[in-house]
Design a protein around this motif. Structure first.
Motif, short mmCIF file in Angstrom:
data_model
loop_
_atom_site.label_atom_id
_atom_site.label_comp_id
_atom_site.label_asym_id
_atom_site.label_seq_id
_atom_site.Cartn_x
_atom_site.Cartn_y
_atom_site.Cartn_z
N ILE A 1 46.03 3.17 25.03
CA ILE A 1 46.71 2.81 26.47
C ILE A 1 45.58 3.39 27.48
N GLY A 2 45.08 4.52 27.34
CA GLY A 2 44.15 5.03 28.17
C GLY A 2 42.94 4.26 28.53
N TYR B 1 45.81 9.93 26.05
CA TYR B 1 45.59 9.21 26.99
C TYR B 1 44.61 9.89 27.82
N SER C 1 48.08 6.32 21.91
CA SER C 1 48.02 6.74 23.87
C SER C 1 46.32 6.68 24.08
N PHE D 1 51.42 11.84 23.89
CA PHE D 1 50.52 10.95 24.70
C PHE D 1 49.61 11.33 25.78
N THR D 2 49.71 12.68 26.38
CA THR D 2 48.81 13.34 27.18
C THR D 2 47.46 13.68 26.37
N PHE E 1 52.13 3.50 33.19
CA PHE E 1 51.73 3.30 31.86
C PHE E 1 53.15 3.20 31.20
N ALA F 1 43.80 1.34 30.27
CA ALA F 1 43.98 1.47 31.68
C ALA F 1 42.53 1.66 32.49
#
Length: 376
Positions: free
Chosen positions: A210-211, A181, A207, A177-178, A341, A214
């Protein structure tokens, strides 16, 4: 009875040689030395980088315990450890943060010089291993080896996280994820209203999406040859999904036509040289930025014409989303707890630890975008 200071016998997934299945073995885990931490694993993700180590595209010394994306609870600590204590919930860090080297002191750098990623010699920082199996020493992977019920890591390779956090979800903050994102929101800071293209829709690619969402991107074009992954990509925030196999012309030309000459930001999240080139070419030649997120095969080179950069394109890379690990992981867990998130989209399969080989089969078959192996 307390096992502090004693050897622990537990189960681990040992890889004895390249391209073979994992073997669930009883291993002995030595107590932590000074500045080391012994962790009881609770949940671990399966990541494509582990598979690179299995199939030999990433060098590891055998036998080895793989795994680098997990969460657990501190069982015991060695002398001098100050940042965690027994009972703390933690995430092991495959990119350490020693805090002392040139990179750690640099405001932008995060690839700590103590990292095992560039010289994967299979040990902890002191050059030795804490695992034994059938009387033989077993190598560590990236300094953390999370496919074991207990593991020992250096203090610089572990972050204390919120005591209320669900470990079976936040374990993904340990890598996949990190990495995705952060590539979008931290490494290159995608701008509001921009256009993005994401190549590769595994867990890390999702991910990235998602980033981008966002960060307020107006268009997020998801690219994959497996159309079964499109529904998840839309769920994560992609505005459109395209399959290169549906077009007669190269995908970078298709994307350039869709986006008035090219996207603002592109991400390669597969680890293939041809898609890295396509991602570079699909971002605008004068103002586009392309980021290499996927791990490329070792010892392969790309040749490219420098004119591709001369007109103003930027080509970047970054490990772990550009985040300084020990500083940032607790903050990301806090953001997750504050519902900034969701990680639910990323979790497709949950398996008991003993079924780790089935998990890798699902990953290789493209049936899973992010998996969880659960420990008990």
């Amino acid at each position: 009875t307390s096992r502090v200071g004693k050897v622990i016998k537990c189960k681990a997934a040992v890889l004895w040689e390249t391209s073979k299945p994992f073997s669930i073995e009883e291993v002995e885990v030595a107590p932590p030395k000074a500045h080391e931490v012994r962790i009881k694993m609770v949940a671990a993700g399966i990541c494509r980088s582990d598979d690179h180590a299995v199939n030999g595209t990433m060098y590891v010394p055998f036998p080895v315990i793989l795994g680098h994306e997990a969460a657990g609870i501190v069982e015991s600590i060695g002398e001098g450890v100050t940042t965690v204590k027994p009972g703390d919930k933690v995430i092991p860090l495959f990119t350490p943060q020693c805090g002392k080297c040139r990179v750690c002191k640099h405001p932008e750098g995060n690839f700590c010089l103590k990292s095992k990623l560039s010289q994967n010699q299979g040990s902890l920082q002191d050059g030795t291993t804490r695992f034994t199996c059938r009387g033989k020493p077993v190598n560590h992977f990236l300094g953390i080896s999370t496919f074991s019920q207990y593991t020992v890591v250096d203090e610089m390779s572990v972050a204390k996280i919120d005591a209320a956090s669900p470990l079976e979800k936040v374990c993904l903050i340990g890598c996949g994820f990190t990495t995705g994102y952060g590539s979008a929101v931290n490494k290159i800071q995608v701008t509001r209203g921009s256009t993005c293209a994401v190549f590769g829709l595994g867990g890390v690619g999702l991910s990235v999406i998602i980033g981008c969402k966002a960060a307020g991107a107006s268009r997020i074009i998801a690219v994959d040859i497996n159309k079964d992954k499109f529904a998840k990509a839309k769920e994560a925030g992609a505005t459109e999904c395209i399959n290169p196999q549906d077009y007669k012309k190269p995908i970078q030309e298709v994307i350039a036509e869709m986006t008035d000459g090219g996207v603002d930001f592109s991400f390669e999240v597969i680890g293939r040289l041809d898609t890295m080139m396509a991602a570079l070419l699909c971002c605008h030649e004068a103002c586009g930025t392309s980021v290499v997120v996927g791990v490329p095969p070792y010892s392969q080179n790309l040749s490219m014409n420098p004119i591709l950069l001369l007109l103003g394109r930027t080509w970047k890379g970054g490990v772990f989303g550009g985040y300084k690990s020990k500083d940032s992981v607790p903050k990301l867990v806090a953001d997750f707890m504050a519902k900034k998130f969701s990680l639910d989209t990323l979790i497709t399969n949950v398996l008991p630890f003993e079924k780790i080989n089935e998990g890798f089969d699902l990953l290789r078959a493209g049936k899973s975008q992010m998996l969880l192996v659960l420990f008990f």
